[in-house]
Write an enzyme that holds these catalytic residues in place. Structure first.
Site, short mmCIF file in Angstrom:
data_model
loop_
_atom_site.label_atom_id
_atom_site.label_comp_id
_atom_site.label_asym_id
_atom_site.label_seq_id
_atom_site.Cartn_x
_atom_site.Cartn_y
_atom_site.Cartn_z
N GLU A 21 -6.00 -7.98 3.53
CA GLU A 21 -5.48 -9.12 4.29
C GLU A 21 -6.61 -9.89 4.98
OE1 GLU A 21 -2.90 -9.92 8.33
OE2 GLU A 21 -2.30 -8.22 7.09
N ASN A 37 -1.34 0.27 8.54
CA ASN A 37 -0.34 0.46 9.60
C ASN A 37 0.08 1.92 9.71
OD1 ASN A 37 2.68 0.81 8.52
ND2 ASN A 37 1.67 -0.61 7.13
N HIS A 85 0.82 -1.21 0.00
CA HIS A 85 0.00 0.00 0.00
C HIS A 85 0.86 1.26 0.00
CE1 HIS A 85 -3.74 -2.27 1.68
NE2 HIS A 85 -3.64 -2.34 0.37
N THR A 142 -2.27 -8.67 10.70
CA THR A 142 -0.87 -8.43 11.10
C THR A 142 -0.51 -6.96 11.20
OG1 THR A 142 -0.03 -8.53 8.82
CG2 THR A 142 -0.13 -10.61 10.05
#
Length: 318
Positions: free
Chosen positions: A131, A229, A46, A169
């Site tokens: 994911e 993230n 990403h 994750t």
């Protein structure tokens, strides 16, 4: 009275994790070996800078394996795919190169194990994340996605139900701890995932953000808007009482954010090339933030190797 010196505190580690490095290197190696075009299902990672660079070399990014010509090279992204996608690729005789992060693969393995044990799988993560879509596909009839502790409370399941859970994750341990605690309280017959499924990179980068928040008046996170993230790093800074902004690239850096600020913390998401951080640092320097201090956190020495078909003359991802 002399004005206070302006400084930048630069977090370490930041930027590419081992899984991202490996995935990018696999696309580059496939282009070298087979020539363009090679097809990549979804964005390999990403970050638009990375995607644009690979596109310029001949990678073609598609939303579905159905868009790939029969028999062509098809690379699965670092976020992984469902068994249904793998079956579709096989039916189209695609030459698959699997760049799934090894940590994500371990989560898939754990999900399959819980399903074989006839457990309901609670998948902690964001329902619309690539994911999560892939992991849910391992046992769609037995999987429930939970995004919060309140979601756990709303589950219409008997407390005696055999349950297992896994976690996306890109979420660090501390941000899922409240959800996990609620799962443990509600379901005594609970199987927990192996510690090997925990992403060290997400945890390390969020710990780094906490250190920056303790030292700085403003925290900048270099990262894409569709990167989970990176977005979470911004949230962590704000949760620790510091203004924070996501900076997809230097053109999005706003000098007004720096009014009255003498200390700026800078970090970046796990799919961000260092060149984007360097450009932000150069712009901050032009605005008077010349001094740079490095905030050293965990040392990352993890290396994920490429598959043998791509590793000739290379081996590990650089």
């Amino acid at each position: 009275m002399a004005s206070a010196r302006k400084k930048v505190v630069l977090a370490q580690p930041r930027g590419f994790c081992a899984g991202v490095e490996r995935a990018i290197a696999m696309v580059e190696r496939a282009l070298d070996l087979y020539g363009p075009p090679v097809y990549v299902r979804k964005e390999i990672v990403h970050n638009r800078h990375v995607v644009d660079r690979l596109e310029a070399r001949g990678a073609r990014f598609v939303d579905s394996e159905a868009e790939v010509p029969e028999g062509a090279i098809c690379i699965f992204s670092a976020h992984g795919v469902s068994p249904q996608v793998r079956a579709q690729a096989e039916s189209r005789r695609l030459d698959v190169v699997d760049a799934t992060c090894p940590l994500v693969s371990k989560v898939h393995q754990q999900a399959r194990r819980f399903a074989r044990d006839d457990r309901v799988l609670l998948l902690i993560g964001h329902a619309d994340h690539e994911e999560v879509e892939g992991i849910r596909g391992e046992a769609p009839e037995r999987t429930i996605v939970v995004e919060s502790a309140e979601d756990v409370d709303r589950l219409d399941l008997d407390p005696a139900t055999a349950v297992g859970y896994v976690t996306q994750t890109t979420l660090a341990v501390d941000e899922t701890s409240g959800i996990v605690s609620r799962v443990r309280e509600r379901f005594p017959n609970l199987a927990e995932p192996s510690s090997e499924t925990i992403c060290y990179a997400s945890q390390n980068r969020q710990n780094g953000i906490k250190s920056l928040a303790a030292r700085c008046e403003l925290v900048l996170v270099v990262g894409s808007e569709n990167s989970s993230n990176s977005q979470r790093m911004v949230d962590v800074a704000r949760d620790n009482g510091v203004r924070s902004f996501l900076v997809p690239d230097v053109s999005r850096l706003d000098e007004r954010w720096l009014d009255g600020v003498t200390s700026v913390g800078v970090s970046s998401g796990a799919s961000v090339p260092e060149v984007l951080v360097d450009q932000v640092l150069e712009r901050l320097s032009a605005w008077g933030f010349h001094d740079i201090e490095v905030e050293t956190g965990a040392t990352e020495d993890v290396v994920f190797f490429m598959p043998m078909r791509l590793a000739e003359g290379g081996g590990a991802a650089p």
